[in-house]
Design a protein around this motif. Sequence first.
Motif, PDB file in Angstrom:
ATOM      1  N   ARG A 111       0.479  -1.080  -0.176  1.00  0.00           N
ATOM      2  CA  ARG A 111      -0.140  -0.245   0.242  1.00  0.00           C
ATOM      3  C   ARG A 111       0.458   1.737   0.391  1.00  0.00           C
ATOM      4  N   LEU A 113       0.218   5.760   0.699  1.00  0.00           N
ATOM      5  CA  LEU A 113      -1.013   6.457   1.060  1.00  0.00           C
ATOM      6  C   LEU A 113      -0.240   7.946   1.130  1.00  0.00           C
ATOM      7  N   ASP A 141      -4.853   7.143  -2.506  1.00  0.00           N
ATOM      8  CA  ASP A 141      -4.070   5.872  -1.784  1.00  0.00           C
ATOM      9  C   ASP A 141      -4.118   4.688  -2.626  1.00  0.00           C
ATOM     10  N   ALA A 175      -8.687  13.324   8.224  1.00  0.00           N
ATOM     11  CA  ALA A 175      -9.594  12.073   8.094  1.00  0.00           C
ATOM     12  C   ALA A 175      -8.760  11.365   8.565  1.00  0.00           C
ATOM     13  N   GLN A 176      -9.160   9.857   8.438  1.00  0.00           N
ATOM     14  CA  GLN A 176      -8.435   9.017   9.905  1.00  0.00           C
ATOM     15  C   GLN A 176      -8.159   7.430   8.727  1.00  0.00           C
ATOM     16  N   TYR A 177      -6.690   7.223   9.103  1.00  0.00           N
ATOM     17  CA  TYR A 177      -6.760   6.081   7.782  1.00  0.00           C
ATOM     18  C   TYR A 177      -5.939   4.620   8.750  1.00  0.00           C
ATOM     19  N   ASP A 178      -6.673   3.706   8.637  1.00  0.00           N
ATOM     20  CA  ASP A 178      -5.892   2.341   9.291  1.00  0.00           C
ATOM     21  C   ASP A 178      -5.044   1.810   8.246  1.00  0.00           C
ATOM     22  N   LEU A 179      -3.014   1.887   8.993  1.00  0.00           N
ATOM     23  CA  LEU A 179      -2.223   1.432   7.583  1.00  0.00           C
ATOM     24  C   LEU A 179      -1.652   0.076   8.547  1.00  0.00           C
ATOM     25  N   SER A 197      -1.781   3.746  12.688  1.00  0.00           N
ATOM     26  CA  SER A 197      -2.899   4.338  12.483  1.00  0.00           C
ATOM     27  C   SER A 197      -2.468   6.433  12.203  1.00  0.00           C
ATOM     28  N   SER A 199      -3.702  10.009  11.591  1.00  0.00           N
ATOM     29  CA  SER A 199      -5.391  11.169  11.696  1.00  0.00           C
ATOM     30  C   SER A 199      -4.337  11.834  10.969  1.00  0.00           C
TER      31      SER A 199
END
Length: 219
Positions: A111, A113, A141, A175-179, A197, A199
């Motif tokens: 991934r 981002l 992303d 925004a929030q993202y789970d890594l 994680s 934010s």
Amino acid sequence: MIGERGPGWGVDWGTPGEIPEDARRAAGDAAAAAIFAEARKADREPPPVLLLAGDLASTLGARAPHESEPQPAQTVFGVRMSVDVGVALVDGRLHWFVAHLVARRSWWRGRLLVAANASFIGRWNAAPRSHPGDGRLDVFDADPSLRVRLAARRRLPSGTHVPHPGITQRRITAAQYDLTPGLDVRIDGVRTGRARSLSLRVEPGALEVWIPSAVGSQP
């Protein structure tokens, strides 16, 4: 022209004038972000920043100096712009950035981002519509195939790699993202470690940036 760039930018962004005496010199993106962070942590108003190089400077239209050019001790005139600052909470640790945050395992697998406040990452026009004064971060992303990555790499210098169906593109204020299971995070080119994680939010117009013009001649 400084402050005038691609589609969506309008024309001639910025105000020419004399650089204030209290402006802090920053050699690049990480140095500018450090000046901002120092003021925020001390609960002070950030000082003006004279930005000499880096991806934000390139985005704002600054000409990169040639290695053989002498670096003046004092720069008198420039162009003033109020730029946004990105705020990142990375596994609970607070960071600020002026150009970009990149979270990845590798450019070639896994991934990827990117949260962009500036258009450029080095020579790549990675976020061609990103404007440092629009109150938004441009977030890309993706987890594309190697074939798509190779094709995108060829197009990155010109900014023609997007839009692409394999790349999710959003313009955010927060925004929030789970890594999970974890990606290596680089903020303004500096590696901060692996995180699970993230934010993001933006502080619109939070930093006064000056791009220098010719010494001794008013723009």
